[in-house]
Design an enzyme around this catalytic site. Sequence first.
Site, mmCIF file in Angstrom:
data_model
loop_
_atom_site.group_PDB
_atom_site.id
_atom_site.type_symbol
_atom_site.label_atom_id
_atom_site.label_comp_id
_atom_site.label_asym_id
_atom_site.label_seq_id
_atom_site.Cartn_x
_atom_site.Cartn_y
_atom_site.Cartn_z
ATOM 1 C CE1 TYR A 151 114.854 -30.109 38.637
ATOM 2 C CE2 TYR A 151 114.049 -32.369 38.739
ATOM 3 C CZ TYR A 151 115.087 -31.469 38.551
ATOM 4 O OH TYR A 151 116.349 -31.933 38.280
ATOM 5 C CB CYS A 152 112.362 -25.275 39.086
ATOM 6 S SG CYS A 152 112.773 -23.529 39.348
#
EC number: 2.3.1.204
Length: 279
Positions: A151-152
């Site tokens: 994620y990110c």
Amino acid sequence: MKNWKEIIRHNTFRYIDHSTENTVAGKPNTALASFAVDDALAISVSEETSPPVVRLWVHADTIVLGIPDSRLPHITDGMAFLDKNHHRGIVRNSGGLAVALDEGVLNISLIIPGADKLSIYDCYEAMVRFVQAMFADVTDAIEAYEIVGSYCPGDYDLSIDGKKFAGISQRRVKKGISVQIYLDIEGNSQARASLIRDFYHIAKQNKETTFTYPEVNPDVMASLSELLGVSLTVEEAKQRVVNTLEGLTEEMITIPMQETEQKHFDKRYQQMIKRNEHL
């Protein structure tokens, strides 16, 4: 990569630990307040009324969304999902996408002047070098490159053996720069990643979007405790921050929130509230 001294030429740093505070600048100590505090400090650093700052912060059960996340086609359903799973969702004012925070995740803000002189990459590299120095006695395997499926995701994901434990974002206010990193120190990294994966599935629902959101694979995420094979705690990581900063600078000082910083905080906090009103 440049080393720390090539980028950071300051010898005095202001150290602030907000990780265990109940309130900050008169407001509940939430992620909303943290991003407003960093803006206020960035203004002070820009105006040279404060030396550069290293600030620590920890927030319970929060999913910090990026601005693109707020434009997901079914964001209302996504936010309801987070609420149902006892997590608060907020949209930050710095770059990046969704990240998961809880008591096992330590956030560090490096707030320095020089937005007119330092490149975005210089600032990311300074943070990478700082984290590598924090754990130099236990590993030399920390690398910075994008971990696909995290994620990110970004070019400055920090990982060991291909598993991500940290991500960096950056915000510039006037000539001040706030470089923010989350460090997954302890706890269930796969559960955090699964929550964000499910959030995206619910908030996107297979709709076509102009922005490409990550397909999160929990197997590429891990805590430093898991990666290092030691029982590392957030408190121990905080002490490593202090030790590292002492080794890289000549002086560490503590300064209470100044009157002008409080005024800047109040304004930036209201902007954060407004940013999140529609969610």
